[in-house]
Scaffold this motif. Structure first.
Motif, mmCIF file in Angstrom:
data_model
loop_
_atom_site.group_PDB
_atom_site.id
_atom_site.type_symbol
_atom_site.label_atom_id
_atom_site.label_comp_id
_atom_site.label_asym_id
_atom_site.label_seq_id
_atom_site.Cartn_x
_atom_site.Cartn_y
_atom_site.Cartn_z
ATOM 1 N N GLU A 161 10.159 0.870 1.962
ATOM 2 C CA GLU A 161 10.677 -0.313 2.558
ATOM 3 C C GLU A 161 10.918 0.184 4.192
ATOM 4 O OE1 GLU A 161 12.704 0.840 -0.022
ATOM 5 O OE2 GLU A 161 12.116 -0.570 -1.487
ATOM 6 N N ASP A 162 11.136 1.556 4.901
ATOM 7 C CA ASP A 162 10.944 1.378 5.804
ATOM 8 C C ASP A 162 9.640 1.718 6.875
ATOM 9 O OD1 ASP A 162 13.832 2.539 5.574
ATOM 10 O OD2 ASP A 162 13.344 4.573 5.525
ATOM 11 N N PHE A 163 8.805 1.523 5.508
ATOM 12 C CA PHE A 163 7.164 2.048 6.621
ATOM 13 C C PHE A 163 6.460 0.631 6.779
ATOM 14 C CE2 PHE A 163 8.293 5.866 4.243
ATOM 15 C CZ PHE A 163 7.970 7.000 4.967
ATOM 16 N N ILE A 164 5.558 0.621 7.316
ATOM 17 C CA ILE A 164 4.730 -0.231 7.981
ATOM 18 C C ILE A 164 3.380 0.176 8.994
ATOM 19 C CG2 ILE A 164 5.373 -1.214 9.710
ATOM 20 C CD1 ILE A 164 4.871 -3.728 9.418
ATOM 21 N N MET A 165 2.254 0.124 7.799
ATOM 22 C CA MET A 165 1.247 0.377 8.152
ATOM 23 C C MET A 165 -0.006 -0.725 9.014
ATOM 24 S SD MET A 165 -1.555 2.270 8.862
ATOM 25 C CE MET A 165 -2.771 2.317 9.855
ATOM 26 N N ILE A 166 -0.182 -0.443 10.930
ATOM 27 C CA ILE A 166 -1.205 -1.603 11.085
ATOM 28 C C ILE A 166 -2.128 -1.079 11.332
ATOM 29 C CG2 ILE A 166 -1.097 -2.793 13.786
ATOM 30 C CD1 ILE A 166 2.291 -1.514 13.703
ATOM 31 N N GLY A 167 -3.151 -1.946 11.014
ATOM 32 C CA GLY A 167 -4.613 -1.543 11.252
ATOM 33 C C GLY A 167 -5.149 -3.221 11.518
ATOM 34 N N ASP A 168 -7.015 -2.675 11.332
ATOM 35 C CA ASP A 168 -7.795 -4.036 11.450
ATOM 36 C C ASP A 168 -8.787 -4.125 10.961
ATOM 37 O OD1 ASP A 168 -8.799 -1.499 12.424
ATOM 38 O OD2 ASP A 168 -10.442 -3.544 14.426
ATOM 39 N N ARG A 169 -9.440 -3.029 9.296
ATOM 40 C CA ARG A 169 -9.993 -3.461 8.487
ATOM 41 C C ARG A 169 -8.979 -3.729 7.108
ATOM 42 N NH1 ARG A 169 -14.578 -2.256 10.042
ATOM 43 N NH2 ARG A 169 -15.291 -3.843 8.325
ATOM 44 N N LYS A 170 -9.906 -4.024 6.300
ATOM 45 C CA LYS A 170 -9.754 -4.617 5.060
ATOM 46 C C LYS A 170 -8.677 -2.420 4.522
ATOM 47 C CE LYS A 170 -13.572 -3.580 2.560
ATOM 48 N NZ LYS A 170 -14.796 -4.393 1.767
ATOM 49 N N HIS A 171 -9.426 -1.097 4.858
ATOM 50 C CA HIS A 171 -9.204 -0.900 4.283
ATOM 51 C C HIS A 171 -7.128 -0.374 4.581
ATOM 52 C CE1 HIS A 171 -13.783 -0.927 5.129
ATOM 53 N NE2 HIS A 171 -13.795 -0.112 4.600
ATOM 54 N N ASP A 172 -7.037 -0.745 5.891
ATOM 55 C CA ASP A 172 -5.694 -0.629 6.280
ATOM 56 C C ASP A 172 -4.997 -1.078 5.919
ATOM 57 O OD1 ASP A 172 -6.249 1.557 8.945
ATOM 58 O OD2 ASP A 172 -7.176 -0.515 9.868
ATOM 59 N N ILE A 173 -4.855 -2.665 4.897
ATOM 60 C CA ILE A 173 -4.084 -3.009 4.194
ATOM 61 C C ILE A 173 -4.380 -2.478 2.771
ATOM 62 C CG2 ILE A 173 -3.876 -5.283 3.972
ATOM 63 C CD1 ILE A 173 -3.548 -5.111 7.006
ATOM 64 N N GLU A 174 -5.742 -2.032 1.992
ATOM 65 C CA GLU A 174 -5.481 -1.933 1.058
ATOM 66 C C GLU A 174 -4.715 -0.761 0.954
ATOM 67 O OE1 GLU A 174 -9.438 -2.061 0.407
ATOM 68 O OE2 GLU A 174 -10.037 -3.830 0.546
#
Length: 221
Positions: A161-174
């Motif tokens: 819960e402490d982490f969050i990922m920021i990105g501009d492509r589906k690979h980041d979100i997936e």
């Protein structure tokens, strides 16, 4: 909204706009492979995903051809391509604001770690980051799922819960979804609204200002 403590940033298309350097280096590599692509705009799809994936997907190169194309790509990229790049407006401001909150900032990118570190140093923003994790030059650890897992292992005392990922492509979100952490898709980069929304990010923003607003709101809780 969770109170995030470890913020993961993609590099290309999230921190900086690398279009010129990447597309020209891909064009150079393809020319060496006797493939002509006069319009570099056709090569925007190479921004973000691992090169192994893109050369095979867009030009049907086999494993041996892909390896050779990446070698050619790196010839030009190391010499000039990595510097044909510019920070998105206000990125240094948001990084400074986050560090003032004593947050841990990490770069999570499919670009080789060694190139990523040089780019951050070039822009004089390397001091904001506690860790830079990219792929290896031998072609291993290229997927965002692997990269994010490596980062989670490096901060084992923190909860998911402490982490969050920021990105501009589906690979980041997936990659974030596969590891059970929250994510922010940014549409100011190279992933379309449709691509990012279909990947089901926790948040979706269209500007660096909106990104800062979400992260600062988290810290105000």
């Amino acid at each position: 909204m969770a109170i995030y403590k470890v913020i993961l940033f993609d590099l290309d298309g999230t921190i900086s706009d690398p279009k010129a350097g990447i597309t020209r280096s891909v064009q150079y590599a393809l020319q060496k492979m006797n493939i002509e692509v006069p319009d570099v705009n056709r090569l925007e799809g190479f921004i973000g995903p691992p090169l192994q994936v893109s050369f095979a997907e867009y030009f049907n190169l086999d494993e041996i051809q892909t390896k050779k194309a990446i070698e050619f790509y790196r010839e030009r990229f190391k010499a000039k391509g990595m510097y044909e790049n510019e920070l998105y407006t206000n990125i240094p401001i948001i990084l400074h604001s986050l560090k003032e909150q004593d947050l841990i900032l990490v770069v999570a990118t499919s670009k080789p770690t060694v190139f990523s570190e040089q780019i951050l140093q070039h822009f004089e923003i390397d001091h904001y980051f506690d860790l830079v994790v990219g792929s290896n030059l031998d072609g291993t650890r290229t997927s965002k799922t692997e990269i994010i897992q490596y980062i989670l292992d490096a901060f084992i005392s923190h909860r998911l819960e402490d982490f969050i990922m920021i990105g501009d492509r589906k690979h980041d979100i997936e990659g974030a979804n596969n590891n059970g952490i929250d994510s922010i898709g940014v549409t100011y980069g190279y992933g379309s609204f449709e691509e990012l929304s279909n990947s089901k990010p926790t948040y979706l923003v269209g500007s660096v200002e909106q990104l800062k607003s979400i992260l600062m709101e988290s810290q105000a809780k």
